[in-house]
Design an enzyme around this catalytic site. Structure first.
Site, PDB file in Angstrom:
ATOM      1  N   SER A 240      13.028  10.200   5.133  1.00 53.26           N
ATOM      2  CA  SER A 240      11.995  11.211   5.324  1.00 53.26           C
ATOM      3  C   SER A 240      12.847  12.536   5.848  1.00 53.26           C
ATOM      4  O   SER A 240      13.854  12.514   6.309  1.00 53.26           O
ATOM      5  CB  SER A 240      11.286  10.797   6.522  1.00 53.26           C
ATOM      6  OG  SER A 240      10.399  11.726   7.136  1.00 53.26           O
TER       7      SER A 240
ATOM      8  N   TYR B 177      11.896   7.176  14.985  1.00 55.60           N
ATOM      9  CA  TYR B 177      11.636   7.329  13.404  1.00 55.60           C
ATOM     10  C   TYR B 177      12.766   8.359  13.031  1.00 55.60           C
ATOM     11  O   TYR B 177      13.428   7.796  11.879  1.00 55.60           O
ATOM     12  CB  TYR B 177      10.255   7.847  13.213  1.00 55.60           C
ATOM     13  CG  TYR B 177       9.963   7.914  11.662  1.00 55.60           C
ATOM     14  CD1 TYR B 177       9.449   6.581  11.162  1.00 55.60           C
ATOM     15  CD2 TYR B 177       9.817   9.028  11.178  1.00 55.60           C
ATOM     16  CE1 TYR B 177       8.938   6.779   9.964  1.00 55.60           C
ATOM     17  CE2 TYR B 177       9.513   9.093   9.864  1.00 55.60           C
ATOM     18  CZ  TYR B 177       8.950   8.245   9.192  1.00 55.60           C
ATOM     19  OH  TYR B 177       8.835   8.129   7.850  1.00 55.60           O
TER      20      TYR B 177
ATOM     21  N   ARG C  15       0.655  -1.077   0.064  1.00 58.51           N
ATOM     22  CA  ARG C  15       0.138   0.112  -0.029  1.00 58.51           C
ATOM     23  C   ARG C  15       0.864   1.303  -0.043  1.00 58.51           C
ATOM     24  O   ARG C  15       2.136   1.294   0.023  1.00 58.51           O
ATOM     25  CB  ARG C  15      -0.917   0.023   1.306  1.00 58.51           C
ATOM     26  CG  ARG C  15       0.003  -0.072   2.646  1.00 58.51           C
ATOM     27  CD  ARG C  15      -1.224   0.267   3.699  1.00 58.51           C
ATOM     28  NE  ARG C  15      -0.109   0.540   4.988  1.00 58.51           N
ATOM     29  CZ  ARG C  15       0.043  -0.397   5.790  1.00 58.51           C
ATOM     30  NH1 ARG C  15      -0.652  -1.638   5.595  1.00 58.51           N
ATOM     31  NH2 ARG C  15       0.715  -0.203   6.793  1.00 58.51           N
TER      32      ARG C  15
ATOM     33  N   ALA D  43      15.614   8.958  14.096  1.00 64.39           N
ATOM     34  CA  ALA D  43      17.109   8.323  14.292  1.00 64.39           C
ATOM     35  C   ALA D  43      17.294   7.253  13.239  1.00 64.39           C
ATOM     36  O   ALA D  43      18.236   7.263  12.499  1.00 64.39           O
ATOM     37  CB  ALA D  43      17.075   7.845  15.829  1.00 64.39           C
ATOM     38  N   ALA D  44      16.186   6.473  13.045  1.00 65.25           N
ATOM     39  CA  ALA D  44      16.192   5.252  11.913  1.00 65.25           C
ATOM     40  C   ALA D  44      16.658   6.213  10.713  1.00 65.25           C
ATOM     41  O   ALA D  44      17.638   5.614   9.845  1.00 65.25           O
ATOM     42  CB  ALA D  44      15.099   4.488  11.982  1.00 65.25           C
ATOM     43  N   LYS D  45      15.585   7.291  10.305  1.00 69.80           N
ATOM     44  CA  LYS D  45      15.615   7.692   8.933  1.00 69.80           C
ATOM     45  C   LYS D  45      16.802   8.364   8.720  1.00 69.80           C
ATOM     46  O   LYS D  45      17.624   8.499   7.863  1.00 69.80           O
ATOM     47  CB  LYS D  45      14.508   8.598   8.750  1.00 69.80           C
ATOM     48  CG  LYS D  45      13.321   8.037   8.657  1.00 69.80           C
ATOM     49  CD  LYS D  45      13.281   6.811   7.687  1.00 69.80           C
ATOM     50  CE  LYS D  45      11.681   6.395   7.163  1.00 69.80           C
ATOM     51  NZ  LYS D  45      11.757   5.241   6.204  1.00 69.80           N
TER      52      LYS D  45
HETATM   53  P1  NAP Z   1       2.349   2.635   4.918  1.00 67.22           P
HETATM   54  O1  NAP Z   1       1.080   3.099   4.153  1.00 67.22           O
HETATM   55  O2  NAP Z   1       2.252   2.628   6.430  1.00 67.22           O
HETATM   56  O3  NAP Z   1       2.736   1.295   4.347  1.00 67.22           O
HETATM   57  C1  NAP Z   1       3.876   0.668   5.018  1.00 67.22           C
HETATM   58  C2  NAP Z   1       4.273  -0.587   3.992  1.00 67.22           C
HETATM   59  O4  NAP Z   1       5.437  -1.133   4.672  1.00 67.22           O
HETATM   60  C3  NAP Z   1       3.239  -1.545   3.932  1.00 67.22           C
HETATM   61  O5  NAP Z   1       3.230  -2.170   2.706  1.00 67.22           O
HETATM   62  C4  NAP Z   1       3.588  -2.561   5.059  1.00 67.22           C
HETATM   63  O6  NAP Z   1       3.325  -3.914   4.633  1.00 67.22           O
HETATM   64  C5  NAP Z   1       5.056  -2.636   4.794  1.00 67.22           C
HETATM   65  N1  NAP Z   1       5.826  -3.046   5.918  1.00 67.22           N
HETATM   66  C6  NAP Z   1       5.837  -2.656   7.332  1.00 67.22           C
HETATM   67  N2  NAP Z   1       6.861  -3.189   8.262  1.00 67.22           N
HETATM   68  C7  NAP Z   1       7.030  -4.328   7.376  1.00 67.22           C
HETATM   69  C8  NAP Z   1       8.156  -5.417   7.463  1.00 67.22           C
HETATM   70  N3  NAP Z   1       8.693  -5.402   8.600  1.00 67.22           N
HETATM   71  N4  NAP Z   1       8.603  -5.980   6.347  1.00 67.22           N
HETATM   72  C9  NAP Z   1       7.976  -5.746   5.352  1.00 67.22           C
HETATM   73  N5  NAP Z   1       7.187  -4.658   4.851  1.00 67.22           N
HETATM   74  C10 NAP Z   1       6.746  -4.160   6.130  1.00 67.22           C
HETATM   75  O7  NAP Z   1       3.729   3.711   4.893  1.00 67.22           O
HETATM   76  P2  NAP Z   1       4.056   4.880   3.884  1.00 67.22           P
HETATM   77  O8  NAP Z   1       3.354   6.011   4.300  1.00 67.22           O
HETATM   78  O9  NAP Z   1       3.494   4.471   2.347  1.00 67.22           O
HETATM   79  O10 NAP Z   1       5.484   4.677   4.152  1.00 67.22           O
HETATM   80  C11 NAP Z   1       6.351   3.977   3.242  1.00 67.22           C
HETATM   81  C12 NAP Z   1       7.864   4.570   3.353  1.00 67.22           C
HETATM   82  O11 NAP Z   1       7.665   6.002   3.370  1.00 67.22           O
HETATM   83  C13 NAP Z   1       8.433   4.693   4.799  1.00 67.22           C
HETATM   84  O12 NAP Z   1       9.543   4.106   4.987  1.00 67.22           O
HETATM   85  C14 NAP Z   1       8.033   5.688   5.593  1.00 67.22           C
HETATM   86  O13 NAP Z   1       8.865   5.953   6.814  1.00 67.22           O
HETATM   87  C15 NAP Z   1       8.445   6.776   4.317  1.00 67.22           C
HETATM   88  N6  NAP Z   1       7.825   7.870   4.346  1.00 67.22           N
HETATM   89  C16 NAP Z   1       6.432   8.203   4.690  1.00 67.22           C
HETATM   90  C17 NAP Z   1       5.936   9.428   4.743  1.00 67.22           C
HETATM   91  C18 NAP Z   1       4.551   9.797   4.869  1.00 67.22           C
HETATM   92  O14 NAP Z   1       4.124  10.787   5.278  1.00 67.22           O
HETATM   93  N7  NAP Z   1       3.492   8.826   4.913  1.00 67.22           N
HETATM   94  C19 NAP Z   1       6.822  10.588   4.768  1.00 67.22           C
HETATM   95  C20 NAP Z   1       8.176  10.281   4.670  1.00 67.22           C
HETATM   96  C21 NAP Z   1       8.803   8.994   4.698  1.00 67.22           C
HETATM   97  P3  NAP Z   1       2.481  -5.085   5.444  1.00 67.22           P
HETATM   98  O15 NAP Z   1       1.082  -4.043   5.919  1.00 67.22           O
HETATM   99  O16 NAP Z   1       1.926  -5.937   4.494  1.00 67.22           O
HETATM  100  O17 NAP Z   1       3.063  -5.361   6.607  1.00 67.22           O
END
Ligand code: NAP
Length: 259
Positions: A155, A168, A28, A170-172
């Site tokens: 991020s 979060y 997703r 620290a990880a990024k």
């Molecule tokens: P999201 O909608 O919560 O989706 C997270 C995805 O990661 C899901 O497909 C989930 O799959 C998968 N996942 C979680 N833990 C996992 C694991 N241990 N192994 C394999 N897959 C795993 O998140 P998003 O907003 O799209 O974020 C995607 C990336 O962008 C992340 O790294 C996030 O930190 C970064 N980001 C997001 C934002 C934001 O505002 N949304 C901003 C900056 C950066 P399942 O549900 O199937 O486990």
């Protein structure tokens, strides 16, 4: 339909071959948008997920409708044996790994004073250790190919910090430093490593923000809206393309805020 596109082989010649991308956390949100975009660009795509097989299969179906190849592969990015198996399955099925997008990520927000060790460890294990493990799992193949792209999703929070997101952030920040180090290690094999750092993006991750937090965030965004997953995918698409051959060890913010 067989998808083929130009790519650089180890001998420097450009041949018409099948390109393959692994996108972690692609069931997703940003990962799903990246998987679909890379499929449109001509890649066969491994749609990785951890929990939601149904959502991952929907992404595979959407990609198939584009006429491209995709397969859903379950693997916890924080488990080395599982990600090695995913890399092996990818090579068995598609013959190569051209691009790895380390996108999987979670949040466990809390102020440091109340953050549990478990909340700290879970975020570091998935968001930072997961990037290390998945990168390590594809290295042998990419080095053998003398070609490859690793694109890590960090991020803006990893650069600026954010109250309630110390784990979060620290990880990024770690992902950025890891990527710059790995880029130096892999340059002799023509493997590039770059970081895409999105601002707040419309996904399930930001869907749980309170209305008050959302209003506060929007007040600081000049364009007046959150980023869309497809806008992050556009940057990844560029970094995965031949246009980005000479780009490595760089961080690209998909953001509009002045800090
Ligand atoms: P999201 O909608 O919560 O989706 C997270 C995805 O990661 C899901 O497909 C989930 O799959 C998968 N996942 C979680 N833990 C996992 C694991 N241990 N192994 C394999 N897959 C795993 O998140 P998003 O907003 O799209 O974020 C995607 C990336 O962008 C992340 O790294 C996030 O930190 C970064 N980001 C997001 C934002 C934001 O505002 N949304 C901003 C900056 C950066 P399942 O549900 O199937 O486990």
């Amino acid at each position: 339909m067989q998808i083929s596109t130009g790519d650089r082989e180890g001998d420097g010649t450009v041949q018409e071959i099948h390109r393959t991308a692994i996108v972690t956390g692609a069931s997703r949100g940003i990962g799903a948008a990246i998987a679909c975009r890379l499929a449109r660009d001509g890649f066969s795509v491994v749609v990785n997920y951890k929990n939601d097989a149904q959502a991952a299969n929907s992404v595979v179906q959407a990609i198939s409708q584009l006429g491209a190849h995709a397969v859903a592969v379950r693997a916890d990015v924080a488990d080395y044996s599982e990600v090695v198996k995913m890399a092996e399955e990818t090579v068995e099925r598609f013959g190569r790994i051209n691009v790895l997008v380390n996108n999987a990520g979670i949040v466990r927000d809390a102020l440091v004073q109340s953050m549990t060790e478990e909340e700290w460890d879970e975020v570091i294990d998935t968001n930072l250790k997961g990037v290390f493990l998945c990168s390590k799992a594809v290295l042998k193949t990419m080095r053998k190919q003398r070609a490859g792209r690793i694109i890590n999703i960090a991020s803006i929070v990893g650069q600026q910090g954010r109250r309630g997101q110390a784990n979060y952030a620290a990880a990024k920040a770690g992902v950025i430093a890891f990527s710059k180090s790995l880029a130096q290690e892999l340059a002799p094999w023509q493997v590039t490593v770059n970081v895409v750092a999105p601002g707040f993006t419309e996904t399930a991750m930001t869907g749980c923000l309170t209305e008050q937090a959302r209003v506060k965030i929007l007040e600081r965004i000049p364009l007046g809206r959150l980023c869309l997953p497809e806008e992050v995918a556009g940057m990844v698409s560029f970094l995965a393309s031949r246009e980005a051959d000479y780009i490595s060890s760089q961080v690209f913010n998909v953001d509009c805020r002045v800090v």
